[in-house]
Enzyme design. Structure first.
Site, PDB file in Angstrom:
ATOM      1  N   LYS A   2       0.765  -1.120  -0.189  1.00  0.00           N
ATOM      2  CA  LYS A   2      -0.099  -0.134  -0.111  1.00  0.00           C
ATOM      3  C   LYS A   2       0.944   1.243   0.025  1.00  0.00           C
ATOM      4  O   LYS A   2       0.583   2.081  -0.727  1.00  0.00           O
ATOM      5  CB  LYS A   2      -0.989   0.054   1.152  1.00  0.00           C
ATOM      6  CG  LYS A   2      -1.958  -0.921   1.358  1.00  0.00           C
ATOM      7  CD  LYS A   2      -2.850  -1.531   2.454  1.00  0.00           C
ATOM      8  CE  LYS A   2      -3.857  -2.537   2.234  1.00  0.00           C
ATOM      9  NZ  LYS A   2      -4.491  -2.831   3.553  1.00  0.00           N
ATOM     10  N   GLN A  21      -4.635  -1.351   9.703  1.00  0.00           N
ATOM     11  CA  GLN A  21      -4.538  -2.630   9.148  1.00  0.00           C
ATOM     12  C   GLN A  21      -4.904  -3.640   9.907  1.00  0.00           C
ATOM     13  O   GLN A  21      -4.556  -3.781  11.330  1.00  0.00           O
ATOM     14  CB  GLN A  21      -3.165  -2.761   8.733  1.00  0.00           C
ATOM     15  CG  GLN A  21      -2.841  -4.190   8.008  1.00  0.00           C
ATOM     16  CD  GLN A  21      -3.528  -4.203   6.864  1.00  0.00           C
ATOM     17  OE1 GLN A  21      -3.328  -3.294   5.975  1.00  0.00           O
ATOM     18  NE2 GLN A  21      -3.910  -5.196   6.323  1.00  0.00           N
ATOM     19  N   ASP A  78     -10.883   3.330   4.215  1.00  0.00           N
ATOM     20  CA  ASP A  78     -11.052   1.934   4.129  1.00  0.00           C
ATOM     21  C   ASP A  78     -12.675   1.880   4.171  1.00  0.00           C
ATOM     22  O   ASP A  78     -13.436   0.805   3.830  1.00  0.00           O
ATOM     23  CB  ASP A  78     -10.519   1.138   5.282  1.00  0.00           C
ATOM     24  CG  ASP A  78      -9.613   0.168   4.804  1.00  0.00           C
ATOM     25  OD1 ASP A  78      -9.136   0.000   3.566  1.00  0.00           O
ATOM     26  OD2 ASP A  78      -8.840  -0.411   5.663  1.00  0.00           O
TER      27      ASP A  78
END
Ligand code: NAP
Length: 292
Positions: free
Chosen positions: A53, A97, A120
């Site tokens: 990422k 994460q 997200d």
């Protein structure tokens, strides 16, 4: 019928090019898009994902800002870090994460991310807006599925769509997005009776289970579009949930694994990060629902 193979790698590359252009425009307008990644603990797969990422951010001109915390980090320390990132103007997107170590509640911690930085799309506000049909920042893999359907020119209005899987991360948001696109959606899960019969009704079949062989050709209607979100590591490498050969023999279009949905996830993360920076540049800081 010989199915069109929906090429996620090529489509993801186009999305990345678009995002790189948007980031150049944002920088020209005085914005400085920066994605903060927060990684807690030693999960090897998470380390690989976060590295990918961060590299992807650099490629499109987004500044990667990384925070790595020990597996034993107390909840308060993570809460404080997320609060600081919410306040930090150099940070326009925050990604926590998952999975987190067992002593940290992923729902609580994700919910602490400011909605306008929720790249997200997993906070209750983002999920709530999506459920109300007013999508703002949308979870990346579901957004990627919609991008693939758009590229394959799949007409969703009035189409019968079947989604297998109902997770917060994948199945539920895909259902909401298909509904927002005016499809008639049936959501299936582990308790669904006669899954094969439900699948055979689908013009668009999205499979997000994590179990190879969940869908075989006999469950696919002639001319359907099949999107395989599943990924399982086996001795034969990475495989999806759909038996590709038999399903492709019936489908009009189908995604392969690997090379279908997978490449879209990071591309859509970049897209969300650019969008979050745009919202912060133009708005008051509260998320503006996307049209449609
Ligand atoms: P998950 O949280 O484990 O959810 C799986 C869903 O499948 C659940 O809703 C479950 O039903 C349902 N299910 C399980 N067995 C079933 C069966 N026999 N028949 C029908 N439904 C069944 O998984 P997830 O996070 O949604 O991920 C799903 C898959 O997508 C995984 O393979 C994951 O690796 C993959 N994935 C890929 C990407 C990507 O970038 N390509 C991103 C995210 C996830 P219940 O709710 O009843 O338990």
């Amino acid at each position: 019928m010989s199915a069109e193979i929906i090429d996620g790698k090529a489509i993801a590359a186009q999305v990345r090019e678009r995002v790189a252009r948007e980031v150049r425009e944002l920088r020209a307008s005085g914005a400085d898009p920066g994605l903060a990644t927060v990684l807690v603990g030693d999960d090897p797969a998470s380390h690989v994902y976060v590295r990918m990422k961060r590299e992807a951010c650099e490629e499109v001109g987004i500044t990667p800002i990384h925070h790595e915390l020990d597996a034993a980090t107390p909840a308060d320390e993570l809460r404080n870090l997320l609060a600081a990132l919410n306040e930090d103007r150099a940070v326009t997107g925050v990604l926590l994460q998952l999975p987190l170590p067992a002593h940290l509640d992923p729902n609580e911690m994700t919910g602490l991310i400011a909605a306008e930085k929720d790249v997200d799309g997993l906070t209750p506000l983002s999920a709530g807006l999506l459920a109300q049909g007013r999508p703002s920042l949308v979870p990346c893999t579901p957004a990627g599925v919609m991008e693939l359907l758009a590229h394959a020119r799949v007409a969703l209005e009035g189409a019968r769509a079947v989604v297998i899987g109902r997770s917060q991360l994948v199945g539920r948001p895909i259902t909401q997005l298909l509904l927002a696109a005016d499809a008639t959606v049936t959501q299936c899960h582990s308790r669904t009776r006669d899954l094969a019969a439900v699948c055979r009704e689908a013009d668009v079949l999205v499979v997000a289970v994590g179990r190879p062989g969940t869908v075989t050709g006999e469950m696919v209607a002639e001319g359907a579009v099949v999107i395989d979100v599943g990924t399982s590591r086996t001795d034969d490498g990475l495989v999806g949930d759909v038996d590709f050969e038999s399903a492709a023999a019936k489908a009009r279009a189908i995604t392969p694994v690997p090379g279908g949905v997978g490449p879209m996830t990071i591309a859509m993360l970049l897209s969300n990060t650019a969008r979050a920076a745009q919202m912060q540049l133009h708005g008051s800081g509260s998320p503006t629902p996307a049209a449609g």
